[in-house]
Design an enzyme around this catalytic site. Structure first.
Site, PDB file in Angstrom:
ATOM      1  N   GLU A 105       0.727  -1.079   0.488  1.00 40.01           N
ATOM      2  CA  GLU A 105       0.475   0.093   0.422  1.00 40.01           C
ATOM      3  C   GLU A 105       0.913   1.109  -0.268  1.00 40.01           C
ATOM      4  O   GLU A 105       1.724   1.031   0.476  1.00 40.01           O
ATOM      5  CB  GLU A 105      -1.228  -0.079   1.206  1.00 40.01           C
ATOM      6  CG  GLU A 105      -2.057  -0.873   1.027  1.00 40.01           C
ATOM      7  CD  GLU A 105      -2.843  -1.628   2.333  1.00 40.01           C
ATOM      8  OE1 GLU A 105      -3.777  -1.879   2.457  1.00 40.01           O
ATOM      9  OE2 GLU A 105      -2.359  -0.735   3.567  1.00 40.01           O
ATOM     10  N   CYS A 118       2.544   8.609   0.827  1.00 39.50           N
ATOM     11  CA  CYS A 118       3.826   8.149   1.648  1.00 39.50           C
ATOM     12  C   CYS A 118       4.001   6.628   1.217  1.00 39.50           C
ATOM     13  O   CYS A 118       2.831   5.745   0.682  1.00 39.50           O
ATOM     14  CB  CYS A 118       3.174   7.589   3.134  1.00 39.50           C
ATOM     15  SG  CYS A 118       3.118   6.675   3.982  1.00 39.50           S
ATOM     16  N   CYS A 125       6.490  -5.702   8.145  1.00 39.25           N
ATOM     17  CA  CYS A 125       7.552  -5.524   9.012  1.00 39.25           C
ATOM     18  C   CYS A 125       8.251  -6.528   9.594  1.00 39.25           C
ATOM     19  O   CYS A 125       7.500  -7.218  10.348  1.00 39.25           O
ATOM     20  CB  CYS A 125       7.346  -4.052   9.049  1.00 39.25           C
ATOM     21  SG  CYS A 125       8.852  -3.552  10.147  1.00 39.25           S
ATOM     22  N   CYS A 129       6.492  -4.216  16.535  1.00 40.58           N
ATOM     23  CA  CYS A 129       6.504  -3.012  17.031  1.00 40.58           C
ATOM     24  C   CYS A 129       5.050  -3.720  18.060  1.00 40.58           C
ATOM     25  O   CYS A 129       3.899  -3.632  16.701  1.00 40.58           O
ATOM     26  CB  CYS A 129       6.444  -1.130  17.144  1.00 40.58           C
ATOM     27  SG  CYS A 129       7.601  -0.936  16.463  1.00 40.58           S
ATOM     28  N   CYS A 132       1.595  -1.986  16.121  1.00 37.79           N
ATOM     29  CA  CYS A 132       1.015  -1.424  14.248  1.00 37.79           C
ATOM     30  C   CYS A 132       0.558  -3.024  13.926  1.00 37.79           C
ATOM     31  O   CYS A 132       1.137  -3.977  14.291  1.00 37.79           O
ATOM     32  CB  CYS A 132       2.631  -1.386  14.090  1.00 37.79           C
ATOM     33  SG  CYS A 132       3.005  -1.374  12.075  1.00 37.79           S
ATOM     34  N   CYS A 348      -0.922   6.187   9.688  1.00 41.84           N
ATOM     35  CA  CYS A 348      -0.498   5.647  10.321  1.00 41.84           C
ATOM     36  C   CYS A 348      -0.350   4.209  10.869  1.00 41.84           C
ATOM     37  O   CYS A 348      -1.343   4.268  11.606  1.00 41.84           O
ATOM     38  CB  CYS A 348       0.615   6.318  10.898  1.00 41.84           C
ATOM     39  SG  CYS A 348       1.669   7.578  10.044  1.00 41.84           S
TER      40      CYS A 348
END
Ligand code: SAH
Ligand code: SF4
Length: 370
Positions: A105, A118, A125, A129, A132, A348
């Site tokens: 995305e 962005c 990932c 975290c 997230c 985010c």
């Protein structure tokens, strides 16, 4: 570089060299290796980046014979636009499909005050975290330089902003310093004046703080702006929510930031996700002020974008404002991120491609679907 051939049950397929993964000097060398004049590399690069044309047949300032030869030797792959969702505030989320079928995305955020893209640096990932959604996917794979720069090509041409000054933030899916070489190569490709000419001062790289890579970044000739995802003010608290800080402690991260070379008038942005009752107390705010003492810093507070599967809450506006005020009263530059595109989950930490194969991390059982 060679053009590989391999056979399948269906006969020989030739895997053409993909020029999208090469920077301009590399394209020039690839042409020269096949006996074509180097200077055509500049024209091809201009077509791809400045004009958004990847079909050799449409590169009309090249001779017919050359266009045919190029098409027989090379390909130029571009992330395919699978779908686009426009939020009520104009933020647009692009779902892009890569050559291997993986999806990523990228987001266009208008008027912040600049136009901003962005973009992602990885599929998923590895950093995990705790707040997230992308982290919940685990790392599926790194993006190539061509796939990173390709997102900007797609968005710049789709929005009609190619040729204008826009900003890029590496705040989509993935940890850019965990895919260092491809990320830096993509920034070089995007900065090239023959293409989109995005000056590095218009680019912000956001990182959780992989220290050896951060030290390397400090020596880069093309230096983007730096944003550090800090999120906590003590080592113990940070280890809970940002697992990589077990390897790279907070004190060391701050020490590296202190000696990070900054151009005049530049500051390091410290991002701080506010999690209700976890890291949003007045003591946290005061510790944050102390921690950043001696660093040319600004703080970007990100009230959590809550989502199913994330075990934290978003603090009230009063708590957010009280936190921000403590920083501002101690002369820190502070902003609170107004979340954009929440209705289409483009904000985010909300970038996750549903339907990707589940990674080991996901199999641990976090339900991420709404
Ligand atoms: N991996 C990099 C860049 C991508 S994340 C990094 O972590 O910095 C971009 C920013 O979004 C980071 O500051 C990250 O902490 C923040 N973020 C992640 N999940 C979030 C959430 N649920 N709510 C608000 N911000 C979030
Ligand atoms: Fe990765 Fe950044 Fe999400 Fe952490 S916040 S899991 S580093 S994308």
């Amino acid at each position: 570089m060679e053009v590989e051939s391999f056979s399948t049950g269906l006969g020989a397929i030739s895997a053409l060299m993909n020029l999208a993964d090469l920077d301009r000097p590399e394209i020039e060398s690839a042409l020269a290796d096949l006996g074509m004049p180097r200077f055509h590399g500049r024209q091809i690069f201009h077509w791809i980046y400045a004009r958004g044309v990847t079909d050799f047949a449409r590169m009309t300032d090249l001779s017919q014979a050359l266009r045919q030869k190029l098409a027989a030797s090379f390909t130029i792959s571009t992330p395919a636009l699978e779908s686009k969702q426009v939020s009520s505030d104009g933020t647009t989320k692009y779902l892009l499909r890569l050559d291997d079928g993986r999806r990523i995305e990228a987001v266009f955020i208008p008027d912040t005050p600049a136009q901003t893209f962005c973009i992602s640096t990885q599929v998923g990932c590895a950093m995990g975290c705790a707040f997230c959604l992308t982290g919940k996917m685990g790392l599926v794979r790194n993006l190539t330089a061509g796939e990173i720069a390709g997102q900007v090509r797609v968005l710049a041409h789709d929005t009609g902003l190619a040729g204008t000054a826009f900003n890029i933030v590496l705040m989509g899916m993935g940890e850019p310093l965990h895919n260092y070489d491809a990320t830096m190569k993509a920034l070089r490709m995007l900065a090239d004046e023959q293409g989109l000419g995005v000056h590095p001062k218009r680019v912000t790289l956001s990182t959780v703080g992989i220290l050896p890579a951060l030290e390397r970044l400090a020596r880069e000739p093309l230096m983007p702006n730096l944003a550090i995802s800090l999120h906590a003010t003590t080592n113990a608290a940070r280890m809970e929510i940002v697992p990589v800080s077990r390897k790279y402690p907070l004190e060391d991260l701050i020490a590296v930031c202190k000696r990070f070379p900054l151009a005049k008038r530049r500051r390091i942005t410290f991002e701080y996700v506010l999690l209700d009752g976890v890291n949003d107390t007045p003591e946290d705010a005061r510790r944050l002020v102390k921690l950043l003492d001696g660093i040319k810093a600004k703080v970007n507070l990100l009230p959590l974008n809550a989502a199913p599967g994330i075990d934290f809450g978003r603090p009230s506006d009063e708590r957010v404002n009280a936190f921000a005020k403590i920083l501002a009263d101690r002369d820190l530059i502070v902003s609170v991120r107004r979340s954009r595109g929440r209705d289409i989950r483009a904000a985010c930490g909300q970038l996750i491609v549903e339907g990707e194969r589940r990674s080991a991390g996901q199999r641990l059982g976090v339900a991420i679907r709404e």
